[in-house]
Enzyme design. Structure first.
Site, PDB file in Angstrom:
ATOM      1  N   GLU A  39     -38.972  -4.352  -9.983  1.00 18.81           N
ATOM      2  CA  GLU A  39     -39.429  -3.581 -11.395  1.00 18.81           C
ATOM      3  C   GLU A  39     -40.442  -4.002 -11.701  1.00 18.81           C
ATOM      4  O   GLU A  39     -41.099  -5.702 -10.902  1.00 18.81           O
ATOM      5  CB  GLU A  39     -39.356  -4.490 -12.740  1.00 18.81           C
ATOM      6  CG  GLU A  39     -39.655  -3.678 -13.868  1.00 18.81           C
ATOM      7  CD  GLU A  39     -38.647  -4.154 -15.283  1.00 18.81           C
ATOM      8  OE1 GLU A  39     -38.004  -4.872 -15.115  1.00 18.81           O
ATOM      9  OE2 GLU A  39     -39.549  -3.853 -16.552  1.00 18.81           O
ATOM     10  N   ARG A 265     -28.996 -16.778  -8.270  1.00 23.11           N
ATOM     11  CA  ARG A 265     -30.377 -16.678  -7.958  1.00 23.11           C
ATOM     12  C   ARG A 265     -30.759 -17.610  -7.732  1.00 23.11           C
ATOM     13  O   ARG A 265     -29.685 -19.000  -7.885  1.00 23.11           O
ATOM     14  CB  ARG A 265     -30.610 -15.933  -9.163  1.00 23.11           C
ATOM     15  CG  ARG A 265     -30.715 -17.197 -10.291  1.00 23.11           C
ATOM     16  CD  ARG A 265     -30.664 -16.540 -11.276  1.00 23.11           C
ATOM     17  NE  ARG A 265     -31.920 -16.190 -11.932  1.00 23.11           N
ATOM     18  CZ  ARG A 265     -33.021 -14.715 -11.915  1.00 23.11           C
ATOM     19  NH1 ARG A 265     -31.789 -13.473 -11.980  1.00 23.11           N
ATOM     20  NH2 ARG A 265     -34.402 -14.707 -12.516  1.00 23.11           N
ATOM     21  N   LYS A 275     -40.481 -14.602 -14.599  1.00 16.01           N
ATOM     22  CA  LYS A 275     -41.090 -13.331 -14.953  1.00 16.01           C
ATOM     23  C   LYS A 275     -42.078 -13.925 -15.860  1.00 16.01           C
ATOM     24  O   LYS A 275     -43.087 -13.368 -15.715  1.00 16.01           O
ATOM     25  CB  LYS A 275     -41.270 -11.811 -14.214  1.00 16.01           C
ATOM     26  CG  LYS A 275     -41.171 -11.523 -12.833  1.00 16.01           C
ATOM     27  CD  LYS A 275     -40.866  -9.761 -13.362  1.00 16.01           C
ATOM     28  CE  LYS A 275     -40.278  -9.726 -11.846  1.00 16.01           C
ATOM     29  NZ  LYS A 275     -40.175  -8.429 -12.013  1.00 16.01           N
TER      30      LYS A 275
HETATM   31  P1  ATP Z   1     -37.298  -9.044 -14.390  1.00 19.18           P
HETATM   32  O1  ATP Z   1     -35.909  -8.435 -14.385  1.00 19.18           O
HETATM   33  O2  ATP Z   1     -36.603 -10.798 -15.705  1.00 19.18           O
HETATM   34  O3  ATP Z   1     -37.957  -8.948 -14.618  1.00 19.18           O
HETATM   35  P2  ATP Z   1     -36.620 -10.127 -12.630  1.00 19.18           P
HETATM   36  O4  ATP Z   1     -36.688 -11.476 -11.409  1.00 19.18           O
HETATM   37  O5  ATP Z   1     -34.854 -10.151 -12.218  1.00 19.18           O
HETATM   38  O6  ATP Z   1     -37.245 -10.486 -13.703  1.00 19.18           O
HETATM   39  P3  ATP Z   1     -36.753  -7.868 -10.006  1.00 19.18           P
HETATM   40  O7  ATP Z   1     -37.784  -7.668 -10.271  1.00 19.18           O
HETATM   41  O8  ATP Z   1     -35.146  -7.216 -11.725  1.00 19.18           O
HETATM   42  O9  ATP Z   1     -36.554  -9.399 -11.491  1.00 19.18           O
HETATM   43  O10 ATP Z   1     -35.939  -8.561  -9.523  1.00 19.18           O
HETATM   44  C1  ATP Z   1     -36.064  -7.873  -7.909  1.00 19.18           C
HETATM   45  C2  ATP Z   1     -34.708  -8.595  -7.632  1.00 19.18           C
HETATM   46  O11 ATP Z   1     -34.745  -9.967  -7.239  1.00 19.18           O
HETATM   47  C3  ATP Z   1     -33.020  -7.992  -8.105  1.00 19.18           C
HETATM   48  O12 ATP Z   1     -32.006  -7.748  -7.773  1.00 19.18           O
HETATM   49  C4  ATP Z   1     -32.434  -9.386  -8.666  1.00 19.18           C
HETATM   50  O13 ATP Z   1     -31.686  -9.715  -8.767  1.00 19.18           O
HETATM   51  C5  ATP Z   1     -33.959 -10.117  -7.922  1.00 19.18           C
HETATM   52  N1  ATP Z   1     -33.867 -11.837  -7.901  1.00 19.18           N
HETATM   53  C6  ATP Z   1     -34.925 -11.756  -9.222  1.00 19.18           C
HETATM   54  N2  ATP Z   1     -35.407 -13.188  -9.116  1.00 19.18           N
HETATM   55  C7  ATP Z   1     -33.916 -13.588  -8.213  1.00 19.18           C
HETATM   56  C8  ATP Z   1     -33.634 -14.861  -8.231  1.00 19.18           C
HETATM   57  N3  ATP Z   1     -34.399 -16.163  -8.414  1.00 19.18           N
HETATM   58  N4  ATP Z   1     -33.673 -15.130  -7.021  1.00 19.18           N
HETATM   59  C9  ATP Z   1     -32.591 -14.386  -6.800  1.00 19.18           C
HETATM   60  N5  ATP Z   1     -32.841 -13.479  -6.555  1.00 19.18           N
HETATM   61  C10 ATP Z   1     -33.106 -12.616  -7.673  1.00 19.18           C
END
Ligand code: ATP
Ligand code: MG
Length: 565
Positions: A39, A265, A275
């Site tokens: 995102e 994760r 984030k």
């Molecule tokens: P949010 O959705 O709260 O804004 P997010 O960290 O999930 O934060 P995204 O941009 O949705 O942000 O993440 C993109 C991809 O990265 C998603 O597929 C998510 O599952 C993966 N991802 C995010 N944080 C982690 C992490 N700590 N370890 C592994 N994969 C992650």
């Protein structure tokens, strides 16, 4: 497939790669098509790197492709700056999406048509309840929800209202479109989840065309299906969303049926990978920017001097599992050292200078001594380091009253100056307040190159720079941004910020071969650690970031401080 086999073996195996392997063997797919779906509401961090390496890695190993897809369904939080930063960071990590760059917003029209399809087949309805009423009617983990009074609206009325939602006739929040699934499901995600909400907002790509925006759950799986994703890999918190993911695929005329798989994760000690927290750190000035070298962002790590191969090595080392865990931040430092030890050229720099005068070295004279650029790599060659009567050494390499095991300089002691001569300390000169400000030493001209012809030994070798030739630099030393191994990501996360995360040294003396070139590779300052030029560098004012120390000193210091408390 000999090449493919080798690549798989090298990348290691994990349960997701096993699944992909089995699917290809069984002929369910001819290649693996994955996606990385960020995102664009912030910069990527080391957790995202795990997901990127997994998705792009699998695509590469199994002869498939990985899409970069921006999940831009929330126009109020998304910015072009983030889109650009994400593309830059994925490329820098070493991955390429080729022509497969997509946006969820590319599919808004198709998603809308499919929503009408759900309405027509009796699987979606417009709900006029207030947000609060909907929240209460959703029930809890132990209590079933209650059907909305609008749940049985006739199809024609639903279609009419939904079209008027799209046309912008209603204010934000007035109505939503919901899937009609099961308000008593044990899985709350299946209790008539929201598909569309009204939001009068300007979208970076679709402008003001839309007054309604799809939910993540609705947009995500259908985007996967449109793109022909075979393995939709996400983190564990989406496990409970999988039944909904599959429900959409069953009830819509989608062109393909991807499968969702979840992995744990990444969590790291002394680090927050939320984030929301990272955004607040930047917005409220706890760090300088998204690429502040203390940040766990890819941009921060890059600025700090971390090579992309070290991040890939780290991700490989920690593996992919199905159970959540916390990885020791030292593992990342270990990977960084592994790579930099091999690649970084050696240089000399003195962080906290103490002046040394070699009394028997002729005034006004200087010479150039040969120094190796890399002890294990002769191809890296040698360079000349200037030597003269006045030098700087590290303050901590001198002690006036040394304890037993201190073998560096002290009155009467002899040490080796790296690449140069043996010197003996004759006198420590102090200022009015009793601080040692200068050492008077002598050198043995017969020890040029660092060995005595009479075979006598010294127990320490220290680094130095020539005072007449050294440049002055700024060095930024970094410690963990959070003082606790398990910082909270909650409201009070600022309580756990480490007040000593940044230490700036302004009178560092560096050998002249160290150019102030912001694009130069990281180097090892001998005996001190790995350092990378910062983009703030100018020829008149070189700035270096400490990428990582030579060994893990922080944990030791923190432990001994904790004991002393
Ligand atoms: P949010 O959705 O709260 O804004 P997010 O960290 O999930 O934060 P995204 O941009 O949705 O942000 O993440 C993109 C991809 O990265 C998603 O597929 C998510 O599952 C993966 N991802 C995010 N944080 C982690 C992490 N700590 N370890 C592994 N994969 C992650
Ligand atoms: Mg997310």
């Amino acid at each position: 497939m000999a090449d493919g086999e080798t690549a798989v073996a090298e990348a290691g195996r994990d349960f997701i790669r096993d699944i992909v392997h089995a699917d290809l063997d069984a002929g369910r797919h001819s290649s693996a098509v994955t996606r990385f779906p960020p995102e664009p509401n912030g910069y990527l961090h080391i957790g995202h790197a795990k997901s990127i390496c997994l998705n792009f890695g699998i695509a590469g190993e199994f002869g498939g492709r990985c899409h970069l897809r921006f999940d831009d369904t929330n126009p109020t939080r998304e910015e072009q700056e983030f889109i650009d930063a994400i593309e830059r960071d994925v490329r820098w990590l070493g991955f390429d999406w080729g022509k497969h760059l997509y946006y969820a917003s590319d599919y808004f029209e198709r998603l809308y048509e499919w929503a009408e399809h759900l309405i027509r087949t009796g699987h979606a309805y417009v709900d006029d309840q207030s947000q609060e009423a909907m929240r209460i009617a959703r029930g809890t983990l132990t209590e079933p929800g209650k059907n909305s009074p609008f749940r049985d609206r006739p199809v024609e009325e639903n279609l009419d209202l939904f079209r008027r939602m799209r046309a912008g006739e209603f204010p934000n929040g007035a109505r939503v479109l919901r899937a009609k699934i099961d308000m008593s499901s044990g899985n709350i995600n299946l209790r008539d989840p929201v598909l569309y909400r009204i939001l009068h907002a300007h979208h970076p790509r679709t402008g003001t065309k839309w007054s309604i925006y799809p939910s993540y759950d609705y947009a995500h799986g259908q985007s996967d299906a449109i793109e022909g994703i075979t393995h939709s890999i996400c983190t564990l918190e989406f496990e409970d969303h999988r039944p909904l993911y599959e429900w959409f695929l069953e009830h819509l005329p989608v062109p393909s049926k991807p499968r969702q798989y979840e992995f744990a994760r990444l969590n790291l000690t002394y680090t927050v990978l939320s984030k929301r927290v990272l955004t607040t750190l930047v917005r409220d000035g706890h760090v300088k920017a998204w690429d502040d070298p203390r940040m766990p962002t890819i941009a921060g790590l890059r600025r700090r001097g971390v090579p992309p191969s070290a991040i890939r090595d780290f991700v490989k080392r920690i593996g992919v599992a199905k159970a959540n865990s916390v990885v020791d931040a030292n593992v990342l430092d270990f990977s960084i050292r592994e790579v930099l030890n091999k690649t970084a050229q050696r240089r000399m720099a003195v962080l906290r200078p103490l002046k040394v005068v070699i009394e028997n070295y002729p005034e006004g004279q200087s010479e150039e001594l040969e120094a190796v650029n890399h002890p294990d790599d002769p191809a890296a060659g040698t360079r000349k380091v200037p030597f003269g009567r006045e030098l700087f050494i590290e303050q901590e390499d001198f002690m006036e009253n040394p304890p037993k095991k201190f073998f560096r300089l002290s009155p009467g002691a002899e040490v080796r100056l790296r690449y140069a001569y043996f010197i003996t300390c004759r006198e420590a000169v102090k200022n009015a307040t009793g601080e040692v400000v200068e050492l008077r030493c002598t050198y043995d001209p017969a020890t040029k190159g660092g060995n005595a012809p009479d075979g006598r030994k010294v127990k320490a070798t220290i680094h130095w720079v020539s005072a007449a030739h050294a440049k002055t630099a700024e060095v930024r030393l970094y410690n963990p941004l959070f003082a606790r191994p398990d910082p909270t990501a909650g409201e009070n996360f600022t309580d756990d910020i480490n007040p000593q995360s940044l230490e700036v040294l302004n009178s560092v003396k560096i050998e002249p071969a160290l150019a102030a070139d912001p694009s130069a590779e990281p180097v090892q300052f001998e005996r001190l650690g790995y350092f990378a030029p910062d983009p703030d560098s100018t020829p008149a004012h070189p700035v270096f970031n400490r990428t990582v120390g030579l060994r893990d000193t922080y944990a030791k210091v923190a432990a001994s401080e904790a004991k002393g408390r």
